[in-house]
Design a protein around this motif. Structure first.
Motif, PDB file in Angstrom:
ATOM      1  N   ALA A  81      18.968  19.306 -45.628  1.00 52.02           N
ATOM      2  CA  ALA A  81      20.200  19.637 -44.886  1.00 52.02           C
ATOM      3  C   ALA A  81      20.386  18.671 -43.715  1.00 52.02           C
ATOM      4  CB  ALA A  81      20.135  21.085 -44.386  1.00 52.02           C
ATOM      5  N   TYR A  82      19.283  18.366 -42.992  1.00 52.63           N
ATOM      6  CA  TYR A  82      19.429  17.474 -41.842  1.00 52.63           C
ATOM      7  C   TYR A  82      19.850  16.079 -42.286  1.00 52.63           C
ATOM      8  CZ  TYR A  82      19.047  15.089 -37.505  1.00 52.63           C
ATOM      9  OH  TYR A  82      19.393  14.346 -36.397  1.00 52.63           O
ATOM     10  N   ASP A  83      19.319  15.660 -43.415  1.00 51.63           N
ATOM     11  CA  ASP A  83      19.652  14.317 -43.890  1.00 51.63           C
ATOM     12  C   ASP A  83      21.155  14.188 -44.155  1.00 51.63           C
ATOM     13  OD1 ASP A  83      18.282  11.974 -44.205  1.00 51.63           O
ATOM     14  OD2 ASP A  83      18.315  12.103 -46.386  1.00 51.63           O
ATOM     15  N   VAL A  85      11.511   7.137 -31.186  1.00 53.73           N
ATOM     16  CA  VAL A  85      10.660   8.313 -30.952  1.00 53.73           C
ATOM     17  C   VAL A  85      11.409   9.567 -31.416  1.00 53.73           C
ATOM     18  CG1 VAL A  85       9.347   9.607 -29.245  1.00 53.73           C
ATOM     19  CG2 VAL A  85       9.704   7.147 -28.928  1.00 53.73           C
ATOM     20  N   GLY A  86      10.801  10.324 -32.317  1.00 54.93           N
ATOM     21  CA  GLY A  86      11.476  11.496 -32.889  1.00 54.93           C
ATOM     22  C   GLY A  86      12.513  11.035 -33.903  1.00 54.93           C
ATOM     23  N   CYS A  87      12.068  10.181 -34.822  1.00 56.89           N
ATOM     24  CA  CYS A  87      13.011   9.487 -35.726  1.00 56.89           C
ATOM     25  C   CYS A  87      13.598  10.394 -36.798  1.00 56.89           C
ATOM     26  CB  CYS A  87      12.321   8.300 -36.384  1.00 56.89           C
ATOM     27  SG  CYS A  87      10.964   8.795 -37.482  1.00 56.89           S
ATOM     28  N   LEU A 122       8.543   7.358 -35.185  1.00 54.14           N
ATOM     29  CA  LEU A 122       7.495   8.383 -35.065  1.00 54.14           C
ATOM     30  C   LEU A 122       8.154   9.740 -35.028  1.00 54.14           C
ATOM     31  CD1 LEU A 122       5.202   7.000 -32.204  1.00 54.14           C
ATOM     32  CD2 LEU A 122       4.709   7.002 -34.656  1.00 54.14           C
ATOM     33  N   ASP A 123       7.557  10.704 -35.695  1.00 51.62           N
ATOM     34  CA  ASP A 123       8.074  12.072 -35.641  1.00 51.62           C
ATOM     35  C   ASP A 123       6.912  13.026 -35.903  1.00 51.62           C
ATOM     36  OD1 ASP A 123      11.116  13.298 -35.748  1.00 51.62           O
ATOM     37  OD2 ASP A 123       9.619  14.627 -36.679  1.00 51.62           O
ATOM     38  N   PRO A 124       6.907  14.182 -35.222  1.00 52.66           N
ATOM     39  CA  PRO A 124       5.792  15.115 -35.442  1.00 52.66           C
ATOM     40  C   PRO A 124       5.882  15.893 -36.752  1.00 52.66           C
ATOM     41  CG  PRO A 124       7.275  15.965 -33.746  1.00 52.66           C
ATOM     42  CD  PRO A 124       7.782  14.606 -34.119  1.00 52.66           C
ATOM     43  N   ARG A 178       3.817  12.147 -31.764  1.00 51.93           N
ATOM     44  CA  ARG A 178       4.590  12.881 -30.747  1.00 51.93           C
ATOM     45  C   ARG A 178       4.858  11.998 -29.549  1.00 51.93           C
ATOM     46  NH1 ARG A 178       3.124  18.990 -30.273  1.00 51.93           N
ATOM     47  NH2 ARG A 178       4.548  18.680 -28.564  1.00 51.93           N
ATOM     48  N   ALA A 179       5.997  12.245 -28.916  1.00 46.39           N
ATOM     49  CA  ALA A 179       6.411  11.433 -27.771  1.00 46.39           C
ATOM     50  C   ALA A 179       5.388  11.437 -26.641  1.00 46.39           C
ATOM     51  CB  ALA A 179       7.741  11.970 -27.243  1.00 46.39           C
ATOM     52  N   GLU A 180       4.719  12.568 -26.448  1.00 45.37           N
ATOM     53  CA  GLU A 180       3.828  12.702 -25.292  1.00 45.37           C
ATOM     54  C   GLU A 180       2.496  12.000 -25.493  1.00 45.37           C
ATOM     55  OE1 GLU A 180       5.176  15.018 -27.198  1.00 45.37           O
ATOM     56  OE2 GLU A 180       5.566  16.882 -26.129  1.00 45.37           O
ATOM     57  N   PHE A 240      15.148   7.545 -27.805  1.00 45.96           N
ATOM     58  CA  PHE A 240      15.008   8.933 -28.243  1.00 45.96           C
ATOM     59  C   PHE A 240      16.422   9.417 -28.549  1.00 45.96           C
ATOM     60  CE2 PHE A 240      10.897   9.846 -25.865  1.00 45.96           C
ATOM     61  CZ  PHE A 240      10.850   8.678 -25.120  1.00 45.96           C
ATOM     62  N   ASN A 241      16.774   9.561 -29.801  1.00 48.43           N
ATOM     63  CA  ASN A 241      18.133  10.015 -30.118  1.00 48.43           C
ATOM     64  C   ASN A 241      18.132  11.499 -30.461  1.00 48.43           C
ATOM     65  OD1 ASN A 241      20.959   9.542 -30.548  1.00 48.43           O
ATOM     66  ND2 ASN A 241      20.568   9.788 -32.736  1.00 48.43           N
ATOM     67  N   SER A 242      18.724  12.309 -29.576  1.00 47.79           N
ATOM     68  CA  SER A 242      18.764  13.771 -29.761  1.00 47.79           C
ATOM     69  C   SER A 242      17.363  14.359 -29.850  1.00 47.79           C
ATOM     70  CB  SER A 242      19.570  14.146 -31.018  1.00 47.79           C
ATOM     71  OG  SER A 242      20.934  14.002 -30.770  1.00 47.79           O
TER      72      SER A 242
HETATM   73  C1  LIG Z   1      17.842  16.526 -33.916  1.00 43.17           C
HETATM   74  S1  LIG Z   1      16.449  15.705 -34.579  1.00 43.17           S
HETATM   75  C2  LIG Z   1      16.863  13.999 -34.252  1.00 43.17           C
HETATM   76  C3  LIG Z   1      16.247  13.089 -35.271  1.00 43.17           C
HETATM   77  C4  LIG Z   1      16.633  11.610 -35.164  1.00 43.17           C
HETATM   78  N1  LIG Z   1      16.279  11.055 -33.888  1.00 43.17           N
HETATM   79  C5  LIG Z   1      18.098  11.394 -35.439  1.00 43.17           C
HETATM   80  O1  LIG Z   1      18.764  10.738 -34.630  1.00 43.17           O
HETATM   81  O2  LIG Z   1      18.585  11.857 -36.478  1.00 43.17           O
HETATM   82  C6  LIG Z   1      15.192  16.038 -33.381  1.00 43.17           C
HETATM   83  C7  LIG Z   1      13.853  15.412 -33.747  1.00 43.17           C
HETATM   84  O3  LIG Z   1      12.967  15.522 -32.621  1.00 43.17           O
HETATM   85  C8  LIG Z   1      11.672  15.602 -33.125  1.00 43.17           C
HETATM   86  N2  LIG Z   1      10.748  16.088 -32.086  1.00 43.17           N
HETATM   87  C9  LIG Z   1      10.586  17.356 -31.648  1.00 43.17           C
HETATM   88  N3  LIG Z   1       9.619  17.417 -30.726  1.00 43.17           N
HETATM   89  C10 LIG Z   1       9.169  16.142 -30.558  1.00 43.17           C
HETATM   90  C11 LIG Z   1       8.142  15.538 -29.758  1.00 43.17           C
HETATM   91  N4  LIG Z   1       7.397  16.274 -28.916  1.00 43.17           N
HETATM   92  N5  LIG Z   1       7.951  14.214 -29.863  1.00 43.17           N
HETATM   93  C12 LIG Z   1       8.690  13.466 -30.710  1.00 43.17           C
HETATM   94  N6  LIG Z   1       9.665  13.986 -31.498  1.00 43.17           N
HETATM   95  C13 LIG Z   1       9.899  15.298 -31.427  1.00 43.17           C
HETATM   96  C14 LIG Z   1      11.821  16.556 -34.284  1.00 43.17           C
HETATM   97  O4  LIG Z   1      10.730  16.514 -35.161  1.00 43.17           O
HETATM   98  C15 LIG Z   1      13.135  16.093 -34.910  1.00 43.17           C
HETATM   99  O5  LIG Z   1      12.943  15.197 -35.960  1.00 43.17           O
END
Ligand SMILES: C[S@@+](CC[C@H](N)C(=O)[O-])C[C@H]1O[C@@H](n2cnc3c(N)ncnc32)[C@H](O)[C@@H]1O
Length: 269
Positions: free
Chosen positions: A17-19, A47-49, A71-73, A95-97, A112-114
């Motif tokens: 669904a997210y894709d 970060v959080g791709c 990178l994504d968790p 993870r970002a941290e 970091f997008n969203s």
């Molecule tokens: C709304 S999605 C955005 C995904 C992507 N950046 C995009 O633009 O489509 C939020 C993403 O943040 C990631 N996320 C959540 N906690 C995170 C963390 N602590 N470090 C890195 N990524 C994280 C989630 O796994 C998820 O893939």
């Protein structure tokens, strides 16, 4: 939802669904890459791709002499991003941290997008971004402004106001920022802010189930996860009525506002 969202609720259905529905995040993500001026030959860290749609665009921008790592968790999202990458960019669970596997002073751009509004310790995430950026490197993020919420969140907040049980569910992400706090966060980590604006986007949704699927998949299953199935059904019915005033020829028309913030690591520090 506490300020640490669950990372255990993701599923193949949510990834699929997210894709599809995350095209909205993709559109403001492209604007972030423009603001950051990502260009050919550069190294970028996403970060959080998520499922890697924006990572793919970043890889196209930097070309074969550049380098992109996502990178994504969430392992299922990393798996989808890897399928998309076909070797053109790298993707790993992370993870970002704690960017443990990422070397110091390696990247020209970290973004970091969203994502930043999901991170419980945002200051630590920015310290890590600082560490992996070259001197003069750029950092950027997009995030939902607390002071100018998405129309959907305004509608949901009004619905939830009279229902104490529902308020536990949280609306949107748990660690939202304002423009002012975005700037303070970046400056607190030592960055010099170069851009910090709210931009507006038009979202259209086919129906209430499209809205719910978008919210669930964007929150990797956290949205409404604390409610019973009966309460979720009640939210769905009441949301459908509350969204009626937003109906247009293309479904529900809702406005999304996003902070786009960018900064750089000074050359000398
Ligand atoms: C709304 S999605 C955005 C995904 C992507 N950046 C995009 O633009 O489509 C939020 C993403 O943040 C990631 N996320 C959540 N906690 C995170 C963390 N602590 N470090 C890195 N990524 C994280 C989630 O796994 C998820 O893939």
């Amino acid at each position: 939802m506490s300020n640490a969202p669950s990372l255990q609720l993701d599923s193949a259905t949510l990834v699929e669904a997210y894709d599809r529905l995350g095209i909205r995040q993709f559109h403001h993500g492209l604007q972030l890459l423009d603001v950051l001026g990502l260009r050919e030959g550069e190294r970028a860290l996403d970060v959080g791709c998520g499922t890697g749609r924006l990572t793919e665009s970043a890889a196209q921008r930097v070309g074969q002499h550049g380098e992109v790592l996502g990178l994504d968790p969430l392992p299922l999202r990393v798996q989808r991003a890897l399928e998309r990458a076909q070797g053109r960019f790298a993707v790993r669970v992370g993870r970002a941290e704690a960017l443990d596997t990422v070397p110091d002073a390696h990247y020209d751009v970290v973004y970091f997008n969203s994502v930043i509004h999901w991170i419980p310790d945002q200051a630590q995430a920015l310290r890590e971004a600082w560490r992996v950026l070259k001197p003069g490197g750029r950092i950027g993020f997009t995030t939902m402004p607390e002071e100018a919420p998405h129309d959907l969140h305004v509608v949901l907040r009004a619905l939830f106001a009279g229902e104490p049980e529902w308020q536990r569910a949280g609306i949107g992400a748990p660690n939202k920022l304002t423009r002012e706090r975005s700037a303070a966060l970046l400056q607190g980590a030592g960055f010099e802010v170069t851009y910090n604006e709210i931009r507006t986007f038009g979202d259209s949704f086919d129906n209430v189930d499209d809205v719910l699927a978008f919210s669930r998949s964007s929150s990797f299953g956290n949205f409404l996860s604390s409610l019973t199935p009966g309460d979720v059904a009640r939210v769905r019915a009441r949301l459908a009525s509350a969204l009626e005033p937003h109906r247009s020829a293309r479904g529900y028309a809702l406005t999304r506002r996003m902070i786009i913030a960018a900064a750089h690591k000074p050359l000398a520090h």
